[in-house]
Design an enzyme around this catalytic site. Structure first.
Site, PDB file in Angstrom:
ATOM      1  N   HIS B  44      52.797  45.889  36.892  1.00 53.43           N
ATOM      2  CA  HIS B  44      53.079  45.721  38.320  1.00 53.43           C
ATOM      3  C   HIS B  44      54.581  45.673  38.606  1.00 53.43           C
ATOM      4  O   HIS B  44      54.993  45.890  39.735  1.00 53.43           O
ATOM      5  CB  HIS B  44      52.385  44.459  38.848  1.00 53.43           C
ATOM      6  CG  HIS B  44      50.910  44.540  38.778  1.00 53.43           C
ATOM      7  ND1 HIS B  44      50.183  45.490  39.446  1.00 53.43           N
ATOM      8  CD2 HIS B  44      50.003  43.804  38.085  1.00 53.43           C
ATOM      9  CE1 HIS B  44      48.890  45.340  39.190  1.00 53.43           C
ATOM     10  NE2 HIS B  44      48.757  44.327  38.356  1.00 53.43           N
ATOM     11  N   ARG B  69      54.861  43.867  28.998  1.00 51.90           N
ATOM     12  CA  ARG B  69      53.501  44.125  29.486  1.00 51.90           C
ATOM     13  C   ARG B  69      53.377  45.608  29.808  1.00 51.90           C
ATOM     14  O   ARG B  69      54.167  46.138  30.585  1.00 51.90           O
ATOM     15  CB  ARG B  69      53.154  43.299  30.723  1.00 51.90           C
ATOM     16  CG  ARG B  69      51.704  43.635  31.160  1.00 51.90           C
ATOM     17  CD  ARG B  69      51.127  42.625  32.113  1.00 51.90           C
ATOM     18  NE  ARG B  69      51.724  42.719  33.440  1.00 51.90           N
ATOM     19  CZ  ARG B  69      51.232  42.074  34.512  1.00 51.90           C
ATOM     20  NH1 ARG B  69      50.160  41.297  34.391  1.00 51.90           N
ATOM     21  NH2 ARG B  69      51.829  42.172  35.672  1.00 51.90           N
ATOM     22  N   GLU B 150      40.992  38.940  32.640  1.00 54.34           N
ATOM     23  CA  GLU B 150      41.172  38.791  34.083  1.00 54.34           C
ATOM     24  C   GLU B 150      40.025  39.358  34.901  1.00 54.34           C
ATOM     25  O   GLU B 150      40.180  39.569  36.101  1.00 54.34           O
ATOM     26  CB  GLU B 150      42.513  39.398  34.520  1.00 54.34           C
ATOM     27  CG  GLU B 150      42.807  40.768  33.935  1.00 54.34           C
ATOM     28  CD  GLU B 150      44.232  41.266  34.282  1.00 54.34           C
ATOM     29  OE1 GLU B 150      44.870  40.709  35.178  1.00 54.34           O
ATOM     30  OE2 GLU B 150      44.674  42.233  33.644  1.00 54.34           O
ATOM     31  N   ASP B 176      44.163  38.376  39.450  1.00 56.35           N
ATOM     32  CA  ASP B 176      43.002  39.252  39.319  1.00 56.35           C
ATOM     33  C   ASP B 176      41.738  38.431  39.053  1.00 56.35           C
ATOM     34  O   ASP B 176      40.660  38.769  39.551  1.00 56.35           O
ATOM     35  CB  ASP B 176      43.225  40.265  38.194  1.00 56.35           C
ATOM     36  CG  ASP B 176      44.033  41.454  38.664  1.00 56.35           C
ATOM     37  OD1 ASP B 176      43.751  41.936  39.785  1.00 56.35           O
ATOM     38  OD2 ASP B 176      44.927  41.902  37.943  1.00 56.35           O
TER      39      ASP B 176
HETATM   40 MG   LIG Z   1      46.348  41.237  36.471  1.00 50.32          MG
END
Ligand SMILES: [Mg+2]
Ligand SMILES: [Mg+2]
Ligand SMILES: [Mg+2]
Ligand SMILES: [Mg+2]
Ligand SMILES: [Mg+2]
Ligand SMILES: [Mg+2]
Lengths: 235, 235, 235, 235, 235, 235
Positions: B44, B69, B150, B176
């Site tokens: 993200h 990540r 998640e 999430d």
């Molecule tokens: Mg997530």
């Protein structure tokens, strides 16, 4: 640009520089050296889409053949490397016929493969600006799909991989091969135990009328690999 | 570089900064703050291959642990992040044992996994220049594969995921998770209803002798998560 | 930003510029022209994650709609393009219902899809800073998943693809379509033989209450495609 | 873009963010905060020509005023910053009337100054695309030349500097001023001993009908400076 | 960071790598080699402000001394290089006492010079974060201003240049020197005719208690230059 | 690379593209068009040191002549542009003989000028790798110093400027000239009133045996300027 890479490899052994620094000025330096080709490495080197797009003209502008190694399984990038002007793409970890088929599909226009149309950068960079039909007709012949053989499963599937339409050759990855050969106990790209397999791979590639290539960490070994039948050697 | 991240997590709770701006100078600013680690976010956040390659030395040069990540399913990038010098990789949306197996394969050298050899950047950055054998031997131990839990399917598959060889821990994605928990009706990383599940996840990770990590949007909650057994916390 | 792209397409035919140079200043130039939208092309154009992240505000800042075309199969990037602020994502080579399902999953928040939470850039760029719940509620409606139809298998699967929840429309790729139609013997985005199929695609999209879009190389054809029912046209 | 910076400063006190990280995404973050303006710092911050060119639309696109501080003596860059779309340029170390004259010459079109024609970027970014004559007529009024007063010689030359045609205001540099005031023995941007001089500078600027601006390290002091008559304050 | 460059040069001969490729990954490679220092060349090398800002932490993070050579007359950049964290700045073509005075003014804080306050990057990178007063007190001592002597006028003005307060040493530019010595008829950094002058320069620098440095194209000459009294040598 | 720019201009009228977007891919596009040359504009265009360094090989690799326009007074950059491989440098606002002398000094090696040795990039890019002596001997002849004439003082000093050794030609800046001619009341690069002066400038350049160049906004005027004697024209 020099004459077609595929054609030259019929009669010559070519040496490629290996570029790991994703910076076009560094690539320019390599391309100014007396290598036949420069390979931009996106797997273990630092190259990315932006650096490949900008580095390829540095290679072509110096009359060197331009190759790109993609990361494992990034066949979207195989197509893009061709769209940007690469003459050959090296795909690591082609361990099965299925891997080879997906790779070939990304590399070749229909009906041989499923490559999508839109090589605007490449057509300009490789002298086809404004001549779409010639590009379409020559495209599959002008570009080489080179599958890396570097695990035991790959070795076992070798004849099948070589038989996949659209696969133009194989490149032996000697470091990974040595890890596989030793069950993870050592890494040695010049592992003597593996040399028999290397001879075998070159012979089977030749039998299939396909290119055999390899990566040589110690330049002393170049001659030995050449005599095995490897005609594209990374030094 | 500080002592091994895996070792420290045995006895300490560590806090990681979270970097979303793909710019090494911004990463340098974060690394100059008193965090234990910096996580470069390619899912993200805006990080990409180029920014990760250039930002990692900013983190390591300030004696911080470096984590990355990756985007969903980009296991090619998991290997590359390690090749560039990351100590740990966080993979989002590991929703099944199969997902976990593919992730682990990309993270670990054979025979545990299928990671390919070629960590030139990492060996230099993490003090292994010229010592390939030690790098091979220590590699799987020195790097952490952290699977994000998640979704409901992930929770159901949790014990299986934790049992996959090469998976070193799990990281709960609370936003999430809250969407999943509420069937898409709300997003709340501090959702009280979910806390029981968070306790459960940490406990099962501990039982499997693996790391439990999480992301905490509200710093007030850090202590609560730490007391649940989370030893790596993003703030 | 102009009013919602989905809403405008109900009543207007919109023209999008097509950006192949991955440079925000070039994108700024396009966005300053009187187009309705700018599409950043990551498949055959040179755009990459970094250029998309930095180019989107140039488009939005000029009150243009922002679209991104991802490379083949890069659904991780579909989510990221939305996270960076794109209003629509175009996925090439959607050749089956399964392809369409994976694409839709990456594009839509649960329970419709599996998109992961974390659109910090987009929320700021599109006016939702600080209002997570509205973003969650509007997200699936505010973003368009556009599947490219450009092969024979895709044409055969068209009704199924149009029926996939979360797929908002189709975009005909005329060059690839002409290669498929001619079994690889020619490339002609204005291929007369294919026009019947183009009429059919638009009609079936309309029947399914979904968007029909296309790419027009020769501007002379814009009117013809518009009269077929294509309401988003790349020129 | 908000209404003219010069006009607003007649009636309002404006606060500018100060950008030292030469990255447009970081600038975008600042521009999303509730500041009136963003100043891109090329003297002590890391901004360079490339970052200024690419960051200015991030500021303007968020309806913030855009200022640039140039390095010492780089008046070529003063013109370029305007050409790129800045509304104001801050020049450090204007220590004499001669310094001020050279600065003003670079900032203003003839006959007031010697600025060269060619603001293609700025005309597009600031709403003058295609209207060269209006740009020429409004240019000198629409852009502010702000001279930094931060040494004893500058203070002595203040009235002369304020009288130079084309100089629109002064900005007190409190850190350098404190070093000068203490003969190099300390640095303290809130140095109490210097406050009398700061009051004097604002008063003389006002008497000359020119802008007084300053840089405040400790936000607590903002009110105090505002009450002295400073109407543009960097926080 | 290693101990102070000025201190080490009292007792050691140090070797600096010379970086011409403006890419931080290439600088990282150099800094990983066993040099004492890395010099980033902005005069004839490709370094620019952006590359210097991003490359300096690569040098400092590997415990190497960091030097920057600025373009001719770009004394604004001398200050900026220090602000970014360089320990020494090399200024080319210092051909007169006046040149040396302007250079020293840019390099040293008042009252010795006119350097402006604001070394945020450097204070963080060199261990002074949060300690402004120590930075101010140590700054002039911790940074070296090195004037290049490479023309006949420079040689004639040498004693005057060495006597300028704030000038910490000289660096002989052997290529330009050979052009000057031969009236433009040849370029030879090892020109035997010039060796007497090189001996003389080192001796006069030593007499003035200042540093003598040089650039050696042929490593064979390093010992000879060291025996002349040159203690900082670029190889 | 095509034959020498200076030689060609003896017998041909050459057309140069004008590049304002500092991005090498955009430069590559221009260089692929049928222009004789590409000029990289650092004054009003967005080019900077980094973009010039990376764009020049795109121009040379397409067999186009490469020119750079520097910002006002940035003669350090004149030398650097040559070091990077430019064949000609255009300096704006050369308003006096003194301006011309400083410009020429930066452009030419001793004894004609004071250019410093170190053109590593250029020697490689322009075919002189390894041949320093030829580069030194041909350097001043192979590179063109072109002074912009665009103010009334410049016009008055024209014969003196043309007589400066090392100045190879003049380029009329028609927009600035029209502002000067109209005392700041209008800007019109095709100002009829100025045409007599343009004829005069070309004639005086020819009399001095120097190049006359200009910038033509309206292509219709190209023939008219060519007939005046302008042999290098920017379109
Ligand atoms: Mg997530
Ligand atoms: Mg391998
Ligand atoms: Mg297509
Ligand atoms: Mg100051
Ligand atoms: Mg020199
Ligand atoms: Mg002009």
């Amino acid at each position: 640009m020099p004459s077609n890479l595929r054609d030259r490899l019929q009669t010559e052994t070519l040496i490629t520089a290996w570029s790991g620094i994703p910076d076009l000025l560094t690539v320019e330096l390599l391309a100014a050296q007396p290598y036949d080709a420069v390979t931009l490495d996106m797997q273990h080197g630092g190259h990315d889409e932006a650096s490949v797009l900008r580095s390829l003209p540095m290679v072509l502008g110096r009359n060197r053949h331009a190759l790109v190694r993609i990361p494992v399984g990034r066949f979207d990038m195989a197509s893009r490397a061709l769209d940007f002007g690469a003459e050959a793409v090296i795909a690591p970890m082609i361990n099965s016929v299925a891997d080879a088929q997906v790779f070939a599909a990304a590399m070749k226009y229909p009906p041989l493969g499923e490559r999508s149309w839109g090589a605007t950068f490449a057509m300009s960079r490789r002298g086809y600006a404004g001549d779409a039909l010639s590009w379409l007709r020559n495209g599959n012949q002008d570009t080489l799909a080179i599958a890396m053989i570097e695990t035991r499963p790959a070795l076992e599937a070798l004849d099948g991989i070589l038989a996949v339409p659209g696969i133009d050759g194989v490149l032996v990855g000697p470091s990974d091969f040595s890890i596989a050969w030793s069950n993870g106990t050592l890494v040695d790209p010049a592992l003597e135990d593996a040399m028999g397999a290397f001879v075998d791979i070159a012979a089977r590639a030749k039998a299939a009328n396909k290119l055999a290539a390899t990566y040589v960490v110690d330049p002393v070994l170049c001659g030995r690999f050449e005599s095995m039948g490897y005609s594209l050697i990374a030094c």
